[in-house]
Design an enzyme around this catalytic site. Structure first.
Site, PDB file in Angstrom:
ATOM      1  N   GLU A  38       0.879  -1.236  -0.018  1.00 32.25           N
ATOM      2  CA  GLU A  38      -0.017  -0.026   0.017  1.00 32.25           C
ATOM      3  C   GLU A  38       0.792   1.297   0.197  1.00 32.25           C
ATOM      4  O   GLU A  38       1.663   1.461   0.908  1.00 32.25           O
ATOM      5  CB  GLU A  38      -0.838  -0.236   1.329  1.00 32.25           C
ATOM      6  N   ARG A  42       0.713  10.354   0.674  1.00 33.82           N
ATOM      7  CA  ARG A  42       0.945  11.347   1.773  1.00 33.82           C
ATOM      8  C   ARG A  42       2.173  12.170   1.465  1.00 33.82           C
ATOM      9  O   ARG A  42       2.527  13.161   2.073  1.00 33.82           O
ATOM     10  CB  ARG A  42       1.287  10.622   2.987  1.00 33.82           C
ATOM     11  N   THR A  66      -4.505   6.127   1.733  1.00 39.24           N
ATOM     12  CA  THR A  66      -5.004   7.600   2.137  1.00 39.24           C
ATOM     13  C   THR A  66      -5.461   8.215   0.928  1.00 39.24           C
ATOM     14  O   THR A  66      -5.655   9.455   0.639  1.00 39.24           O
ATOM     15  CB  THR A  66      -3.631   8.412   2.321  1.00 39.24           C
ATOM     16  N   LYS A 126     -11.263  -1.878   6.665  1.00 34.34           N
ATOM     17  CA  LYS A 126     -10.199  -1.440   7.525  1.00 34.34           C
ATOM     18  C   LYS A 126     -10.471  -0.655   8.615  1.00 34.34           C
ATOM     19  O   LYS A 126     -11.458   0.067   8.913  1.00 34.34           O
ATOM     20  CB  LYS A 126      -9.295  -0.408   6.459  1.00 34.34           C
TER      21      LYS A 126
END
Length: 206
Positions: A38, A42, A66, A126
């Site tokens: 993943e 960011r 994200t 998640k």
């Protein structure tokens, strides 16, 4: 998404700054036995890094983390992401994910959020931030009322706590950054990363 999660017990959560770092990091993780990666959105270079891994490490199953809105979802899909992960989920993002066909792991922190996403057809969620939001206690408590849901707890998971999470029947895998320590990444110590990945890949799931 469940099929992707079944490939390894730990999904490395990566924050990478450059293509030059992303590719050898991905190779070390895959060589250690963790093929599902993943790449979080960011950093300004996140999409470039994702594309680079897709192009140069074909044995990796690369996703984007994200992801906060439909525009980002579209961009990561066009960049080659095989799945997307969000820390939470709005109605618009959920609809966009369903329309895209891209495997999607939406984040939840409460039972109500989990129920809402289940109504939209999401059965694999998640749990974030896991450690701060109740951790093992929360997951054990919801296992009966939310019996048809499975989770990937992420946030504060360590090599010491990961086995306890993976022992729970409603946990399919865990997300963690400990397999790619900042110090090792900064110095290019890929052997250390590979060793950490190899250890993580042997963790057993219920």
């Amino acid at each position: 998404m469940a099929a992707i999660a079944a490939l390894a017990p730990v999904i490395p959560v990566l924050t990478v700054e450059s293509r030059e770092t992303a590719v050898p990091l991905a190779r070390a993780l895959v060589k250690g036995g963790l093929s599902v990666l993943e790449v979080t959105l960011r950093t300004g270079a996140a999409l470039e890094c994702l594309r680079a891994i897709v192009e140069e490490v074909p044995e990796a199953v690369v996703g984007a983390g994200t992801v906060l809105n439909p525009d980002q979802l579209d961009r990561v899909q066009r960049a080659g992401a095989r799945f997307a992960v969000s820390p939470g989920c709005t109605r618009e993002l959920g609809l966009a994910a369903r329309s895209s066909g891209l495997p999607f792991l939406p984040g939840v922190q409460t039972v109500s959020e989990a129920m809402t996403l289940a109504e939209q057809g999401f059965r694999f969620l998640k749990f974030f931030p896991a450690d701060a939001a109740g951790g093992l206690t929360w997951l054990k408590a919801v296992s009966a009322p939310l019996a048809d849901l499975r989770f990937c707890p992420t946030g504060g998971i360590t090599p010491e706590t990961a086995p306890a999470y993976l022992a729970l029947p409603n946990v399919a895998c865990v997300g963690g950054s400990w397999v790619a320590p900042r110090g090792a990444v900064a110095t290019g110590d890929w052997q250390s990363v590979e060793r950490l990945a190899a250890t993580a890949s042997t963790l057993k799931r219920r």
